[in-house]
Design an enzyme around this catalytic site. Structure first.
Site, PDB file in Angstrom:
ATOM      1  N   LEU A  31       0.808  -1.219   0.000  1.00  0.00           N
ATOM      2  CA  LEU A  31       0.000   0.000   0.000  1.00  0.00           C
ATOM      3  C   LEU A  31       0.840   1.268   0.000  1.00  0.00           C
ATOM      4  O   LEU A  31       1.918   1.319   0.589  1.00  0.00           O
ATOM      5  CB  LEU A  31      -0.924  -0.014   1.224  1.00  0.00           C
ATOM      6  CG  LEU A  31      -1.868  -1.224   1.304  1.00  0.00           C
ATOM      7  CD1 LEU A  31      -2.695  -1.151   2.579  1.00  0.00           C
ATOM      8  CD2 LEU A  31      -2.763  -1.312   0.079  1.00  0.00           C
ATOM      9  N   GLY A  34      -1.735   6.473  -2.499  1.00  0.00           N
ATOM     10  CA  GLY A  34      -2.878   6.387  -3.424  1.00  0.00           C
ATOM     11  C   GLY A  34      -3.963   5.484  -2.864  1.00  0.00           C
ATOM     12  O   GLY A  34      -5.152   5.833  -2.832  1.00  0.00           O
ATOM     13  N   HIS A  35      -3.549   4.299  -2.399  1.00  0.00           N
ATOM     14  CA  HIS A  35      -4.512   3.382  -1.764  1.00  0.00           C
ATOM     15  C   HIS A  35      -5.149   4.044  -0.539  1.00  0.00           C
ATOM     16  O   HIS A  35      -6.354   3.929  -0.306  1.00  0.00           O
ATOM     17  CB  HIS A  35      -3.809   2.108  -1.293  1.00  0.00           C
ATOM     18  CG  HIS A  35      -3.190   1.283  -2.374  1.00  0.00           C
ATOM     19  ND1 HIS A  35      -1.835   1.097  -2.465  1.00  0.00           N
ATOM     20  CD2 HIS A  35      -3.734   0.572  -3.387  1.00  0.00           C
ATOM     21  CE1 HIS A  35      -1.563   0.303  -3.500  1.00  0.00           C
ATOM     22  NE2 HIS A  35      -2.708  -0.027  -4.075  1.00  0.00           N
ATOM     23  N   GLN A  59      -5.380 -11.905 -13.032  1.00  0.00           N
ATOM     24  CA  GLN A  59      -5.242 -10.678 -13.823  1.00  0.00           C
ATOM     25  C   GLN A  59      -3.807 -10.415 -14.279  1.00  0.00           C
ATOM     26  O   GLN A  59      -3.523  -9.373 -14.844  1.00  0.00           O
ATOM     27  CB  GLN A  59      -5.826  -9.477 -13.082  1.00  0.00           C
ATOM     28  CG  GLN A  59      -5.025  -8.996 -11.885  1.00  0.00           C
ATOM     29  CD  GLN A  59      -5.797  -7.939 -11.119  1.00  0.00           C
ATOM     30  OE1 GLN A  59      -6.821  -8.221 -10.499  1.00  0.00           O
ATOM     31  NE2 GLN A  59      -5.313  -6.711 -11.147  1.00  0.00           N
ATOM     32  N   ASP A 148      -6.092   3.785 -12.767  1.00  0.00           N
ATOM     33  CA  ASP A 148      -6.441   2.668 -13.641  1.00  0.00           C
ATOM     34  C   ASP A 148      -7.775   2.996 -14.309  1.00  0.00           C
ATOM     35  O   ASP A 148      -8.817   2.412 -13.978  1.00  0.00           O
ATOM     36  CB  ASP A 148      -6.511   1.378 -12.833  1.00  0.00           C
ATOM     37  CG  ASP A 148      -5.173   1.048 -12.191  1.00  0.00           C
ATOM     38  OD1 ASP A 148      -4.314   0.503 -12.882  1.00  0.00           O
ATOM     39  OD2 ASP A 148      -4.970   1.387 -11.007  1.00  0.00           O
ATOM     40  N   VAL A 174      -3.254   9.888  -7.154  1.00  0.00           N
ATOM     41  CA  VAL A 174      -2.312  10.507  -6.212  1.00  0.00           C
ATOM     42  C   VAL A 174      -0.909  10.375  -6.807  1.00  0.00           C
ATOM     43  O   VAL A 174      -0.520   9.287  -7.246  1.00  0.00           O
ATOM     44  CB  VAL A 174      -2.389   9.835  -4.827  1.00  0.00           C
ATOM     45  CG1 VAL A 174      -1.364  10.433  -3.878  1.00  0.00           C
ATOM     46  CG2 VAL A 174      -3.798   9.965  -4.257  1.00  0.00           C
ATOM     47  N   ARG A 185       4.331  -0.788  -8.222  1.00  0.00           N
ATOM     48  CA  ARG A 185       5.425  -1.190  -9.126  1.00  0.00           C
ATOM     49  C   ARG A 185       6.600  -0.213  -9.095  1.00  0.00           C
ATOM     50  O   ARG A 185       7.708  -0.585  -9.480  1.00  0.00           O
ATOM     51  CB  ARG A 185       4.909  -1.305 -10.558  1.00  0.00           C
ATOM     52  CG  ARG A 185       4.052  -2.543 -10.782  1.00  0.00           C
ATOM     53  CD  ARG A 185       3.807  -2.763 -12.264  1.00  0.00           C
ATOM     54  NE  ARG A 185       3.302  -4.100 -12.519  1.00  0.00           N
ATOM     55  CZ  ARG A 185       2.024  -4.441 -12.474  1.00  0.00           C
ATOM     56  NH1 ARG A 185       1.119  -3.537 -12.185  1.00  0.00           N
ATOM     57  NH2 ARG A 185       1.655  -5.692 -12.706  1.00  0.00           N
TER      58      ARG A 185
HETATM   59  P1  AMP Z   1      -3.752  -1.956  -6.954  1.00  0.00           P
HETATM   60  O1  AMP Z   1      -3.311  -2.366  -5.608  1.00  0.00           O
HETATM   61  O2  AMP Z   1      -2.662  -1.430  -7.823  1.00  0.00           O
HETATM   62  O3  AMP Z   1      -4.628  -2.984  -7.625  1.00  0.00           O
HETATM   63  O4  AMP Z   1      -4.688  -0.687  -6.715  1.00  0.00           O
HETATM   64  C1  AMP Z   1      -5.822  -0.775  -5.903  1.00  0.00           C
HETATM   65  C2  AMP Z   1      -6.676   0.436  -6.136  1.00  0.00           C
HETATM   66  O5  AMP Z   1      -5.923   1.610  -5.817  1.00  0.00           O
HETATM   67  C3  AMP Z   1      -7.117   0.572  -7.596  1.00  0.00           C
HETATM   68  O6  AMP Z   1      -8.449   1.042  -7.644  1.00  0.00           O
HETATM   69  C4  AMP Z   1      -6.154   1.586  -8.133  1.00  0.00           C
HETATM   70  O7  AMP Z   1      -6.663   2.324  -9.219  1.00  0.00           O
HETATM   71  C5  AMP Z   1      -5.961   2.481  -6.922  1.00  0.00           C
HETATM   72  N1  AMP Z   1      -4.707   3.216  -7.051  1.00  0.00           N
HETATM   73  C6  AMP Z   1      -3.485   2.711  -7.316  1.00  0.00           C
HETATM   74  N2  AMP Z   1      -2.574   3.696  -7.411  1.00  0.00           N
HETATM   75  C7  AMP Z   1      -3.256   4.854  -7.223  1.00  0.00           C
HETATM   76  C8  AMP Z   1      -2.873   6.236  -7.223  1.00  0.00           C
HETATM   77  N3  AMP Z   1      -1.619   6.621  -7.437  1.00  0.00           N
HETATM   78  N4  AMP Z   1      -3.833   7.154  -6.989  1.00  0.00           N
HETATM   79  C9  AMP Z   1      -5.115   6.774  -6.779  1.00  0.00           C
HETATM   80  N5  AMP Z   1      -5.532   5.493  -6.761  1.00  0.00           N
HETATM   81  C10 AMP Z   1      -4.612   4.552  -6.986  1.00  0.00           C
END
Ligand code: AMP
Length: 281
Positions: A31, A34-35, A59, A148, A174, A185
């Site tokens: 995390l 953004g999360h 996925q 995304d 974010v 990543r």
């Molecule tokens: P992930 O863990 O990458 O699958 O992301 C989980 C959720 O967090 C998804 O809805 C992503 O779009 C969102 N997310 C990931 N990075 C960001 C970011 N930088 N800003 C806002 N939301 C994000």
């Protein structure tokens, strides 16, 4: 914070607060801010907040990408407890997909271009796991990041098509101070790659600025993005796109609005970013 490590446990935890309005934030963990912004929104708007942490193998179309995906479950759980989350759901893969599992949720044309074309099967994996999370947690609202953008569009379509009684909330991307969109990543980038990676955002901003100055030729905007990334020796463009934000079809001419997006490789690490542009916005 309750921690449910199995499907049975999460169902039970959900039932203990049957009539509450739940917010769900699906994640793959590792995390970052953004999360946590999604969690903050959910905390603000819902009575109870659940966050799932599940690196969803369905996925990932590349097994090396799945294996190298960064994980830090204990640290993530601490962050979530600190953010006031009520329920963390971190199931084992065999529990989400037990032997004999054979159902796939597949969204149509919206899942085909862009990330869908670059990562065959990706959105089947996303839609299937998100549908399962919706069934298990029955949220009133589910929170996704604009980072995304196509995922948001695909999940919104699926939610409407299958009649899930919930609202999809899309939260702004974010970014790091230098413009790089936060992503789990990013942690895998070398220092040199990390220094170069804000080029994705710069490319989007450059195309947006051209549009602001009256450019309507989509190919000119794509070329500007390619050129910006082309100036970075460590970066390789996977795709650049100027698409209709509703259909995701590539545009020839930009009318009132468009979704600018791109995917860029740094070595084997693939980064994505996007920006919505609109006339007068
Ligand atoms: P992930 O863990 O990458 O699958 O992301 C989980 C959720 O967090 C998804 O809805 C992503 O779009 C969102 N997310 C990931 N990075 C960001 C970011 N930088 N800003 C806002 N939301 C994000």
């Amino acid at each position: 914070m309750q921690i449910a490590r199995s499907v049975d446990r999460v169902r039970r935890a959900r039932r203990e607060h049957e009539s509450a309005r739940w917010g769900l934030v699906p994640t793959m963990g590792f995390l970052h801010a953004g999360h946590l912004e999604l969690v903050r929104r959910a905390r603000e708007e819902c009575e109870r907040v659940a966050v799932s942490i599940f690196v969803n193998p369905r996925q990932f179309e590349r097994s090396d990408d799945l294996e190298r995906y960064p994980r830090a479950l204990e640290r993530d759980l601490e962050l979530l407890a600190g953010a006031g989350v009520d329920l963390a759901f971190c199931p084992a893969t065999e529990d989400m997909y037990p032997a004999g599992f054979q159902t796939t949720v597949s969204v149509g044309a919206l899942a085909e271009p862009l990330e869908g074309a670059a990562r065959p099967g990706h959105f089947d994996g996303v839609a299937t796991v998100v549908a399962k999370l919706f069934c298990l947690l029955r949220p009133a609202r589910a929170y996704f990041g604009q980072k995304d953008a196509q995922q948001c569009i695909v999940v919104e379509r699926m939610t409407r098509d299958l009649g899930f009684d919930l609202e999809i909330v899309v939260c702004p991307t974010v970014r790091e101070p230098d413009g790089l969109a936060m992503s789990s990543r990013n942690a895998r980038l070398t220092p040199e790659q990390r220094r170069s990676a804000p080029a994705l955002h710069r490319a989007l901003e450059r195309a947006a600025a051209l549009f602001e100055n009256g450019e309507t030729e989509a190919e000119t905007l794509r070329e500007a993005m390619r050129e910006t990334i082309g100036g970075e020796p460590l970066a390789r463009v996977d795709y650049v796109s100027v698409a209709d934000p509703r259909t995701l079809a590539e545009l020839e001419t930009v009318g009132d609005e468009a979704l600018l997006s791109l995917a860029v490789f740094y070595g084997s690490i693939r980064l994505i970013d996007n920006l919505s542009i609109a006339r007068g916005g």
